[in-house]
Enzyme design. Structure first.
Site, PDB file in Angstrom:
ATOM      1  N   GLN A  61      37.776 -46.962  29.909  1.00 12.06           N
ATOM      2  CA  GLN A  61      38.432 -46.658  30.476  1.00 12.06           C
ATOM      3  C   GLN A  61      39.197 -45.650  30.313  1.00 12.06           C
ATOM      4  O   GLN A  61      38.662 -44.357  31.110  1.00 12.06           O
ATOM      5  CB  GLN A  61      40.245 -47.414  30.507  1.00 12.06           C
ATOM      6  CG  GLN A  61      41.474 -47.465  31.876  1.00 12.06           C
ATOM      7  CD  GLN A  61      42.245 -47.965  31.874  1.00 12.06           C
ATOM      8  OE1 GLN A  61      42.797 -49.109  30.701  1.00 12.06           O
ATOM      9  NE2 GLN A  61      43.490 -47.471  32.629  1.00 12.06           N
ATOM     10  N   ASP A  62      39.248 -44.830  29.528  1.00 10.59           N
ATOM     11  CA  ASP A  62      39.358 -43.791  29.442  1.00 10.59           C
ATOM     12  C   ASP A  62      39.062 -43.135  27.622  1.00 10.59           C
ATOM     13  O   ASP A  62      39.156 -43.658  27.353  1.00 10.59           O
ATOM     14  CB  ASP A  62      40.020 -42.053  29.875  1.00 10.59           C
ATOM     15  CG  ASP A  62      41.563 -43.006  28.821  1.00 10.59           C
ATOM     16  OD1 ASP A  62      41.959 -43.705  27.921  1.00 10.59           O
ATOM     17  OD2 ASP A  62      42.823 -41.782  29.083  1.00 10.59           O
ATOM     18  N   PRO A  63      38.562 -41.485  27.674  1.00 10.87           N
ATOM     19  CA  PRO A  63      38.418 -42.063  26.150  1.00 10.87           C
ATOM     20  C   PRO A  63      39.313 -41.674  25.241  1.00 10.87           C
ATOM     21  O   PRO A  63      41.171 -41.228  25.322  1.00 10.87           O
ATOM     22  CB  PRO A  63      37.999 -39.930  26.179  1.00 10.87           C
ATOM     23  CG  PRO A  63      37.392 -39.811  27.515  1.00 10.87           C
ATOM     24  CD  PRO A  63      38.521 -40.724  28.526  1.00 10.87           C
ATOM     25  N   ASN A 129      45.230 -41.655  29.783  1.00 12.86           N
ATOM     26  CA  ASN A 129      44.782 -41.921  31.042  1.00 12.86           C
ATOM     27  C   ASN A 129      45.694 -40.641  31.734  1.00 12.86           C
ATOM     28  O   ASN A 129      45.370 -40.753  33.222  1.00 12.86           O
ATOM     29  CB  ASN A 129      45.725 -42.648  32.035  1.00 12.86           C
ATOM     30  CG  ASN A 129      45.279 -44.355  31.238  1.00 12.86           C
ATOM     31  OD1 ASN A 129      43.838 -44.793  31.371  1.00 12.86           O
ATOM     32  ND2 ASN A 129      46.118 -45.354  30.971  1.00 12.86           N
TER      33      ASN A 129
END
EC number: 3.2.2.27
Length: 217
Positions: A61-63, A129
């Site tokens: 999804q994100d780092p 996020n």
């Protein structure tokens, strides 16, 4: 920015000048605060796994948003950094599925054709996020669309509800989808554990006449 073949293919799915918008976003984001991963690693997934060699996608999804964790590859952290909870669970499932792997850096997967892509390529420090919905989704959706156009089969590994929504872009019947709940502690016991994504991926690749991934490397 990215491997040149990726660059040309991705551009065909984006509005004109979108790369310029991305660069402007990056200039402002990195000038205004601490952002992960380091800027030189934002496009690392596309730099270390060329399009023509990609045969598996693992979509995050994100780092990671903690210090020194994010390195531009989904779920991976540098070797000297402790594994975050999702990666701990990924390695636990790998151990149950194929065998133990005691290192946290997944770069060797990337070098074998596993594209370790996050849907958002940057995150503000400490804000999970925090860059969602701002710039990245059209770009990374375009990456999936480029993979969908490949003539050779790709195994798409989609963990969690967010990743599974991307099935809408995978319409080519040559490709394969492996999906399960996310490996995070909140959902890992709802079907991630026991899903055997690694052996299933290799079984698909070998059936297609392709070399499997050495997941323990």
């Amino acid at each position: 920015m990215a491997h040149s073949i990726w660059h040309e293919k991705i551009k065909s799915f984006l509005p004109e000048h979108y790369y310029g918008r991305i660069n402007h976003f990056l200039d402002e984001a990195y000038a205004s605060g601490l952002v992960y991963p380091p800027r030189e690693n934002v496009f690392k997934a596309l730099q270390v796994t060329p399009l023509e060699e990609t045969k598996v996608l693992i979509l995050g999804q994100d780092p990671y948003h903690g210090p020194k964790q994010a390195q531009g590859l989904s779920f991976s952290v540098p070797e000297e950094i402790s594994a975050p909870p999702s990666l701990i669970n990924i390695l636990k499932e790998l151990a149950d599925d194929i065998g133990p792997r005691d290192h946290h850096d997944l770069s060797t997967w990337a070098s074998q054709g596993v594209l370790l892509l996050n849907a958002c390529l940057t995150v503000p420090a400490g804000q999970a996020n925090g860059h969602a919905g701002l710039i990245w989704e059209p770009f990374t959706d375009a990456v999936i669309k480029v993979l969908n156009e490949k003539d050779s089969p790709v195994v798409f590994i989609l963990w969690g509800a967010y990743a599974r929504k991307k099935k809408a872009f995978i319409t080519n019947p040559k490709h394969h989808i492996i999906e399960s709940p996310h490996p995070s502690p909140l959902s890992s016991y709802r079907g991630f554990f026991g899903s055997k994504p690694f052996s299933r991926t290799n079984a698909i690749l070998e059936k297609e006449g392709m070399t499997g991934i050495d997941w323990l490397q």
